[in-house]
Scaffold this motif. Sequence first.
Motif, short mmCIF file in Angstrom:
data_model
loop_
_atom_site.label_atom_id
_atom_site.label_comp_id
_atom_site.label_asym_id
_atom_site.label_seq_id
_atom_site.Cartn_x
_atom_site.Cartn_y
_atom_site.Cartn_z
N PHE A 181 44.39 31.20 95.92
CA PHE A 181 45.75 31.59 95.58
C PHE A 181 46.15 31.04 94.21
O PHE A 181 45.52 30.13 93.68
N GLU A 182 47.19 31.63 93.66
CA GLU A 182 47.82 31.14 92.44
C GLU A 182 49.26 30.76 92.78
O GLU A 182 49.85 31.31 93.71
N LEU A 183 49.80 29.81 92.02
CA LEU A 183 51.17 29.35 92.23
C LEU A 183 51.99 29.69 91.00
O LEU A 183 51.65 29.28 89.88
N LEU A 184 53.07 30.44 91.21
CA LEU A 184 53.98 30.81 90.13
C LEU A 184 55.31 30.11 90.37
O LEU A 184 56.03 30.43 91.33
N LEU A 185 55.62 29.14 89.52
CA LEU A 185 56.86 28.37 89.62
C LEU A 185 57.88 28.98 88.66
O LEU A 185 57.65 29.01 87.44
N CYS A 186 58.99 29.45 89.20
CA CYS A 186 59.98 30.19 88.41
C CYS A 186 61.22 29.31 88.25
O CYS A 186 62.03 29.20 89.17
N ASP A 187 61.34 28.68 87.08
CA ASP A 187 62.42 27.72 86.87
C ASP A 187 63.66 28.42 86.31
O ASP A 187 63.60 29.11 85.29
N GLY A 188 64.79 28.22 86.99
CA GLY A 188 66.03 28.88 86.61
C GLY A 188 66.97 28.02 85.80
O GLY A 188 68.18 28.26 85.80
N ILE A 222 57.24 17.53 85.83
CA ILE A 222 56.44 17.26 87.02
C ILE A 222 55.58 18.47 87.35
O ILE A 222 54.40 18.34 87.73
N ALA A 223 56.13 19.67 87.21
CA ALA A 223 55.38 20.90 87.51
C ALA A 223 54.16 21.01 86.60
O ALA A 223 53.07 21.37 87.06
N VAL A 224 54.33 20.72 85.33
CA VAL A 224 53.21 20.79 84.38
C VAL A 224 52.15 19.75 84.72
O VAL A 224 50.94 20.03 84.73
N SER A 270 43.33 22.21 91.73
CA SER A 270 42.30 23.21 91.47
C SER A 270 42.85 24.63 91.43
O SER A 270 42.24 25.51 90.83
N PHE A 271 43.99 24.88 92.08
CA PHE A 271 44.53 26.23 92.07
C PHE A 271 45.30 26.48 90.77
O PHE A 271 45.88 25.57 90.17
N THR A 272 45.32 27.73 90.33
CA THR A 272 46.01 28.11 89.10
C THR A 272 47.52 28.00 89.28
O THR A 272 48.08 28.48 90.26
N THR A 273 48.16 27.35 88.31
CA THR A 273 49.61 27.19 88.35
C THR A 273 50.21 27.69 87.05
O THR A 273 49.69 27.41 85.97
N GLN A 274 51.29 28.43 87.16
CA GLN A 274 51.98 28.94 85.98
C GLN A 274 53.47 28.63 86.12
O GLN A 274 54.08 28.91 87.15
#
Length: 363
Positions: A37-44, A53-55, A62-66
Amino acid sequence: MPLSPKPDLSIIVPLLNEQTELPDLFQTLADQKDILFELLLCDGGSTDTTRQIAVELGGENSFTTQLLDTPPGRGRQMNAGAAVARADMLLFLHADSRFEAPDTLSIALQYLTSRQSVSTHPVAARFRLHFRRRTTHPSLAFYFYEAKACLSSEDCIRGDQGYMLSRSCFEDIGRFDDSLPFLEDLRLAKTIARQGSWLLLPVRITTSARRFETEGLLRRQIVNAVIVNAVAVGWNEFFRELPGLYRCHTETGKLLLFPLLDGIRILLASFTPDQRRTFWQATGRHVAANSWQIFFWLDARHAFHSSLPPESVRLQWTNRFNRYCAPFVCSSPVAWVASAAVRLWHRAMLLLCRRLEPVTKTS
Protein backbone atom coordinates in the motif's frame (compact mmCIF):
# COMPACT_ATOMS: atom_id res chain seq x y z
CA MET A 1 14.01 7.62 -10.14
CA PRO A 2 11.70 4.70 -11.06
CA LEU A 3 8.31 4.49 -9.43
CA SER A 4 7.74 1.79 -6.84
CA PRO A 5 5.45 -1.11 -7.87
CA LYS A 6 1.79 -0.24 -8.19
CA PRO A 7 0.23 -0.66 -4.73
CA ASP A 8 -2.74 -2.87 -3.94
CA LEU A 9 -4.28 -0.11 -1.88
CA SER A 10 -4.02 3.68 -1.56
CA ILE A 11 -4.68 4.84 2.02
CA ILE A 12 -5.86 8.46 2.16
CA VAL A 13 -5.76 10.29 5.51
CA PRO A 14 -6.88 13.92 6.04
CA LEU A 15 -4.75 15.79 8.58
CA LEU A 16 -5.23 18.88 10.69
CA ASN A 17 -2.99 19.23 13.75
CA GLU A 18 -2.54 15.50 14.27
CA GLN A 19 0.99 15.49 15.70
CA THR A 20 0.02 13.26 18.61
CA GLU A 21 -1.75 10.68 16.41
CA LEU A 22 0.79 10.25 13.60
CA PRO A 23 3.34 7.99 15.37
CA ASP A 24 0.70 5.41 16.28
CA LEU A 25 -0.91 5.69 12.84
CA PHE A 26 2.40 4.91 11.14
CA GLN A 27 3.01 2.05 13.56
CA THR A 28 -0.37 0.39 12.96
CA LEU A 29 0.21 0.63 9.20
CA ALA A 30 3.80 -0.67 9.44
CA ASP A 31 2.47 -3.74 11.27
CA GLN A 32 0.23 -4.72 8.33
CA LYS A 33 1.36 -7.82 6.41
CA ASP A 34 0.74 -9.38 2.99
CA ILE A 35 -0.39 -6.18 1.32
CA LEU A 36 1.37 -3.45 -0.67
CA PHE A 37 0.00 0.00 0.00
CA GLU A 38 0.84 3.68 -0.27
CA LEU A 39 -0.04 6.34 2.29
CA LEU A 40 -1.31 9.74 1.14
CA LEU A 41 -1.38 12.32 3.95
CA CYS A 42 -3.54 15.30 3.00
CA ASP A 43 -2.74 18.27 5.23
CA GLY A 44 -5.38 20.99 5.41
CA GLY A 45 -3.24 23.65 7.08
CA SER A 46 -1.79 22.21 10.29
CA THR A 47 -0.17 24.74 12.62
CA ASP A 48 1.62 22.25 14.90
CA THR A 49 4.43 19.83 14.00
CA THR A 50 2.20 17.50 11.97
CA ARG A 51 4.01 18.12 8.69
CA GLN A 52 7.49 17.67 10.17
CA ILE A 53 6.53 14.43 11.91
CA ALA A 54 4.86 13.12 8.73
CA VAL A 55 8.03 13.71 6.71
CA GLU A 56 10.25 12.10 9.34
CA LEU A 57 8.08 9.02 9.80
CA GLY A 58 7.55 8.69 6.06
CA GLY A 59 11.28 8.33 5.60
CA GLU A 60 11.57 5.66 8.28
CA ASN A 61 8.99 3.19 6.92
CA SER A 62 9.08 0.80 3.98
CA PHE A 63 5.74 1.83 2.50
CA THR A 64 5.54 4.84 0.18
CA THR A 65 4.34 8.01 1.86
CA GLN A 66 3.34 11.26 0.21
CA LEU A 67 2.46 14.50 2.02
CA LEU A 68 0.03 16.75 0.13
CA ASP A 69 -0.87 20.37 0.77
CA THR A 70 -4.62 20.67 0.28
CA PRO A 71 -7.41 23.18 0.92
CA PRO A 72 -9.00 22.80 4.38
CA GLY A 73 -12.07 20.62 4.83
CA ARG A 74 -11.97 16.84 4.98
CA GLY A 75 -13.99 16.42 1.79
CA ARG A 76 -11.54 18.56 -0.20
CA GLN A 77 -8.57 16.89 1.45
CA MET A 78 -9.69 13.36 0.65
CA ASN A 79 -10.71 14.26 -2.89
CA ALA A 80 -7.23 15.68 -3.43
CA GLY A 81 -5.65 12.47 -2.15
CA ALA A 82 -7.83 10.30 -4.36
CA ALA A 83 -6.83 12.38 -7.39
CA VAL A 84 -3.17 11.31 -7.09
CA ALA A 85 -3.70 7.79 -5.71
CA ARG A 86 -2.02 5.06 -7.76
CA ALA A 87 -3.95 1.99 -6.62
CA ASP A 88 -7.24 0.75 -8.03
CA MET A 89 -8.59 0.38 -4.48
CA LEU A 90 -8.92 3.29 -2.03
CA LEU A 91 -9.19 3.41 1.76
CA PHE A 92 -10.25 6.68 3.39
CA LEU A 93 -8.98 6.59 6.95
CA HIS A 94 -8.91 8.93 9.95
CA ALA A 95 -5.64 9.77 11.67
CA ASP A 96 -6.81 8.26 14.97
CA SER A 97 -7.76 4.90 13.38
CA ARG A 98 -5.88 1.75 14.41
CA PHE A 99 -5.94 -1.91 13.35
CA GLU A 100 -6.03 -4.70 15.92
CA ALA A 101 -4.33 -7.42 13.86
CA PRO A 102 -1.51 -7.42 11.27
CA ASP A 103 -3.68 -9.08 8.62
CA THR A 104 -6.62 -6.66 8.93
CA LEU A 105 -5.98 -4.81 5.67
CA SER A 106 -5.22 -7.91 3.62
CA ILE A 107 -8.38 -9.66 4.86
CA ALA A 108 -10.48 -6.54 4.20
CA LEU A 109 -9.13 -6.12 0.68
CA GLN A 110 -9.68 -9.79 -0.22
CA TYR A 111 -13.20 -9.72 1.23
CA LEU A 112 -14.24 -6.64 -0.73
CA THR A 113 -12.57 -7.75 -3.95
CA SER A 114 -14.26 -11.15 -3.88
CA ARG A 115 -17.70 -9.60 -3.49
CA GLN A 116 -17.08 -6.93 -6.07
CA SER A 117 -16.35 -9.60 -8.66
CA VAL A 118 -19.88 -11.03 -8.38
CA SER A 119 -21.78 -7.75 -8.03
CA THR A 120 -23.43 -5.83 -10.85
CA HIS A 121 -23.65 -2.57 -8.90
CA PRO A 122 -21.17 -0.39 -6.94
CA VAL A 123 -19.95 -1.92 -3.68
CA ALA A 124 -18.11 -0.23 -0.82
CA ALA A 125 -17.06 -1.55 2.57
CA ARG A 126 -16.47 -0.31 6.10
CA PHE A 127 -14.92 -1.90 9.18
CA ARG A 128 -16.57 -2.97 12.39
CA LEU A 129 -15.92 -0.28 14.97
CA HIS A 130 -14.49 -0.20 18.48
CA PHE A 131 -13.82 2.89 20.59
CA ARG A 132 -10.51 3.26 22.40
CA ARG A 133 -11.26 4.87 25.75
CA ARG A 134 -9.25 6.06 28.72
CA THR A 135 -10.93 3.45 30.89
CA THR A 136 -11.58 -0.23 30.24
CA HIS A 137 -14.80 -0.19 32.26
CA PRO A 138 -17.70 -1.41 30.06
CA SER A 139 -19.91 1.36 28.72
CA LEU A 140 -23.43 0.75 27.43
CA ALA A 141 -23.37 4.08 25.57
CA PHE A 142 -20.24 3.26 23.57
CA TYR A 143 -21.47 -0.29 23.06
CA PHE A 144 -24.66 1.14 21.55
CA TYR A 145 -22.69 3.19 19.01
CA GLU A 146 -20.44 0.24 18.15
CA ALA A 147 -23.51 -1.94 17.60
CA LYS A 148 -25.26 0.73 15.53
CA ALA A 149 -22.18 0.93 13.28
CA CYS A 150 -22.85 -2.70 12.31
CA LEU A 151 -26.32 -1.95 10.97
CA SER A 152 -26.91 -1.69 7.24
CA SER A 153 -28.84 1.59 7.41
CA GLU A 154 -27.09 4.39 5.51
CA ASP A 155 -27.62 6.71 8.49
CA CYS A 156 -25.47 4.44 10.68
CA ILE A 157 -22.34 4.48 8.49
CA ARG A 158 -19.65 7.00 9.47
CA GLY A 159 -16.17 7.89 8.30
CA ASP A 160 -14.46 6.69 11.47
CA GLN A 161 -15.22 3.14 10.29
CA GLY A 162 -12.95 3.67 7.27
CA TYR A 163 -14.35 3.64 3.73
CA MET A 164 -12.84 1.10 1.32
CA LEU A 165 -13.96 1.17 -2.31
CA SER A 166 -12.59 0.97 -5.83
CA ARG A 167 -11.43 4.06 -7.66
CA SER A 168 -14.05 3.46 -10.36
CA CYS A 169 -16.81 3.28 -7.75
CA PHE A 170 -15.56 6.48 -6.11
CA GLU A 171 -15.45 8.35 -9.40
CA ASP A 172 -18.79 7.02 -10.63
CA ILE A 173 -20.72 8.12 -7.54
CA GLY A 174 -19.24 11.62 -7.66
CA ARG A 175 -16.53 11.75 -4.94
CA PHE A 176 -16.91 13.53 -1.58
CA ASP A 177 -19.26 16.49 -1.39
CA ASP A 178 -17.03 19.35 -0.22
CA SER A 179 -19.71 22.05 -0.08
CA LEU A 180 -19.77 21.82 3.73
CA PRO A 181 -16.75 21.70 6.08
CA PHE A 182 -17.94 18.37 7.56
CA LEU A 183 -20.50 15.57 7.13
CA GLU A 184 -18.82 14.59 3.88
CA ASP A 185 -18.74 11.00 5.17
CA LEU A 186 -22.50 10.86 5.82
CA ARG A 187 -23.30 12.26 2.39
CA LEU A 188 -21.04 9.76 0.62
CA ALA A 189 -22.51 6.90 2.65
CA LYS A 190 -26.01 7.87 1.55
CA THR A 191 -24.98 8.19 -2.10
CA ILE A 192 -23.34 4.76 -2.12
CA ALA A 193 -26.34 3.17 -0.37
CA ARG A 194 -28.71 4.59 -2.97
CA GLN A 195 -26.62 3.69 -6.01
CA GLY A 196 -25.06 0.44 -4.77
CA SER A 197 -24.49 -1.34 -1.46
CA TRP A 198 -22.33 -1.37 1.66
CA LEU A 199 -20.47 -4.37 3.07
CA LEU A 200 -19.57 -4.80 6.72
CA LEU A 201 -16.07 -6.22 6.80
CA PRO A 202 -15.30 -9.22 9.06
CA VAL A 203 -12.42 -7.31 10.71
CA ARG A 204 -12.38 -4.43 13.16
CA ILE A 205 -10.95 -0.95 13.33
CA THR A 206 -10.56 1.13 16.50
CA THR A 207 -11.02 4.85 16.82
CA SER A 208 -10.26 7.30 19.59
CA ALA A 209 -13.07 8.41 21.89
CA ARG A 210 -11.08 11.60 22.58
CA ARG A 211 -13.77 14.02 21.37
CA PHE A 212 -16.52 12.33 23.38
CA GLU A 213 -14.37 12.12 26.51
CA THR A 214 -13.14 15.71 26.26
CA GLU A 215 -16.39 17.38 25.27
CA GLY A 216 -18.83 15.07 27.04
CA LEU A 217 -20.59 12.16 25.32
CA LEU A 218 -24.15 13.47 25.75
CA ARG A 219 -23.22 17.03 24.77
CA ARG A 220 -21.39 15.88 21.63
CA GLN A 221 -24.32 13.68 20.61
CA ILE A 222 -26.74 16.58 21.05
CA VAL A 223 -24.54 18.75 18.80
CA ASN A 224 -24.24 15.93 16.25
CA ALA A 225 -28.01 15.47 16.22
CA VAL A 226 -28.55 19.20 15.66
CA ILE A 227 -26.05 19.20 12.77
CA VAL A 228 -27.57 16.16 11.09
CA ASN A 229 -31.07 17.61 11.48
CA ALA A 230 -29.94 20.89 9.87
CA VAL A 231 -28.71 18.91 6.87
CA ALA A 232 -31.85 16.77 6.74
CA VAL A 233 -34.17 19.79 6.66
CA GLY A 234 -31.96 21.74 4.24
CA TRP A 235 -31.12 24.55 6.70
CA ASN A 236 -27.95 25.88 5.05
CA GLU A 237 -28.14 29.21 6.91
CA PHE A 238 -27.34 27.28 10.07
CA PHE A 239 -23.87 26.42 8.79
CA ARG A 240 -23.17 29.89 7.42
CA GLU A 241 -24.09 31.64 10.67
CA LEU A 242 -22.36 29.25 13.08
CA PRO A 243 -18.97 28.53 11.45
CA GLY A 244 -17.27 27.71 14.74
CA LEU A 245 -19.66 24.89 15.62
CA TYR A 246 -17.47 21.94 14.64
CA ARG A 247 -14.03 22.86 15.90
CA CYS A 248 -10.77 20.97 15.47
CA HIS A 249 -10.38 18.50 18.35
CA THR A 250 -7.24 20.31 19.59
CA GLU A 251 -9.33 23.43 20.25
CA THR A 252 -12.18 21.83 22.15
CA GLY A 253 -12.89 21.35 25.80
CA LYS A 254 -16.18 20.65 27.55
CA LEU A 255 -18.86 21.67 25.07
CA LEU A 256 -21.16 24.54 25.95
CA LEU A 257 -24.64 23.97 24.57
CA PHE A 258 -26.15 27.36 25.36
CA PRO A 259 -24.38 29.29 22.53
CA LEU A 260 -25.59 26.71 20.02
CA LEU A 261 -29.17 26.54 21.30
CA ASP A 262 -29.43 30.30 21.65
CA GLY A 263 -27.99 30.71 18.15
CA ILE A 264 -30.77 28.49 16.84
CA ARG A 265 -33.33 30.62 18.68
CA ILE A 266 -31.95 33.81 17.15
CA LEU A 267 -31.84 32.37 13.64
CA LEU A 268 -35.39 31.04 13.88
CA ALA A 269 -36.60 34.42 15.15
CA SER A 270 -35.57 35.91 11.80
CA PHE A 271 -37.80 33.44 9.93
CA THR A 272 -41.29 34.27 8.76
CA PRO A 273 -44.08 32.33 10.51
CA ASP A 274 -44.41 30.07 7.45
CA GLN A 275 -40.65 29.39 7.41
CA ARG A 276 -40.66 28.50 11.12
CA ARG A 277 -43.66 26.22 10.63
CA THR A 278 -41.94 24.48 7.72
CA PHE A 279 -38.73 24.07 9.71
CA TRP A 280 -40.41 22.54 12.74
CA GLN A 281 -42.55 20.24 10.61
CA ALA A 282 -39.46 18.97 8.76
CA THR A 283 -37.64 18.55 12.07
CA GLY A 284 -40.58 16.58 13.46
CA ARG A 285 -40.55 14.25 10.47
CA HIS A 286 -36.79 13.73 10.84
CA VAL A 287 -37.01 13.01 14.57
CA ALA A 288 -39.98 10.67 14.12
CA ALA A 289 -38.15 8.76 11.38
CA ASN A 290 -35.28 8.14 13.79
CA SER A 291 -37.43 6.95 16.68
CA TRP A 292 -36.37 3.37 15.83
CA GLN A 293 -33.17 4.08 17.75
CA ILE A 294 -35.10 3.95 21.03
CA PHE A 295 -36.06 0.35 20.27
CA PHE A 296 -32.57 -0.50 19.06
CA TRP A 297 -31.26 0.84 22.37
CA LEU A 298 -33.39 -1.77 24.16
CA ASP A 299 -31.92 -4.52 21.97
CA ALA A 300 -28.38 -3.21 22.51
CA ARG A 301 -28.86 -3.00 26.26
CA HIS A 302 -30.00 -6.63 26.39
CA ALA A 303 -27.00 -7.75 24.32
CA PHE A 304 -24.64 -5.64 26.44
CA HIS A 305 -25.81 -7.23 29.68
CA SER A 306 -25.59 -10.65 27.98
CA SER A 307 -21.91 -9.94 27.10
CA LEU A 308 -22.53 -10.37 23.37
CA PRO A 309 -20.26 -8.65 20.84
CA PRO A 310 -21.77 -5.53 19.22
CA GLU A 311 -22.27 -7.27 15.88
CA SER A 312 -24.41 -9.96 17.56
CA VAL A 313 -27.24 -7.76 18.83
CA ARG A 314 -30.58 -9.49 18.24
CA LEU A 315 -33.09 -7.03 16.79
CA GLN A 316 -36.16 -8.14 18.72
CA TRP A 317 -37.49 -4.73 19.77
CA THR A 318 -36.26 -3.13 16.55
CA ASN A 319 -38.13 -5.69 14.45
CA ARG A 320 -41.28 -5.05 16.46
CA PHE A 321 -40.91 -1.36 15.73
CA ASN A 322 -40.43 -2.06 12.02
CA ARG A 323 -43.51 -4.26 11.94
CA TYR A 324 -45.94 -2.26 14.05
CA CYS A 325 -44.70 1.33 14.24
CA ALA A 326 -42.60 2.14 11.17
CA PRO A 327 -45.60 2.54 8.82
CA PHE A 328 -46.94 5.36 11.01
CA VAL A 329 -43.88 7.33 12.14
CA CYS A 330 -43.83 9.55 9.05
CA SER A 331 -47.51 10.38 9.20
CA SER A 332 -48.49 14.00 9.79
CA PRO A 333 -49.92 13.47 13.32
CA VAL A 334 -46.77 11.69 14.53
CA ALA A 335 -44.53 14.31 12.91
CA TRP A 336 -46.58 17.04 14.61
CA VAL A 337 -46.20 15.40 18.02
CA ALA A 338 -42.46 14.96 17.46
CA SER A 339 -42.17 18.58 16.36
CA ALA A 340 -43.95 19.79 19.50
CA ALA A 341 -41.71 17.59 21.67
CA VAL A 342 -38.54 18.97 20.07
CA ARG A 343 -39.71 22.56 20.54
CA LEU A 344 -40.41 21.91 24.20
CA TRP A 345 -37.03 20.19 24.56
CA HIS A 346 -35.28 23.16 22.94
CA ARG A 347 -36.91 25.64 25.30
CA ALA A 348 -36.20 23.51 28.36
CA MET A 349 -32.57 22.99 27.38
CA LEU A 350 -32.15 26.73 26.79
CA LEU A 351 -33.38 27.47 30.31
CA LEU A 352 -31.28 24.72 31.85
CA CYS A 353 -28.08 25.61 30.00
CA ARG A 354 -28.55 29.31 30.70
CA ARG A 355 -28.47 28.49 34.41
CA LEU A 356 -25.69 25.90 34.35
CA GLU A 357 -23.28 27.31 31.75
CA PRO A 358 -21.42 30.61 31.55
CA VAL A 359 -23.37 32.86 29.17
CA THR A 360 -21.62 33.56 25.87
CA LYS A 361 -23.06 36.21 23.58
CA THR A 362 -24.19 34.43 20.37
CA SER A 363 -24.83 37.41 18.12
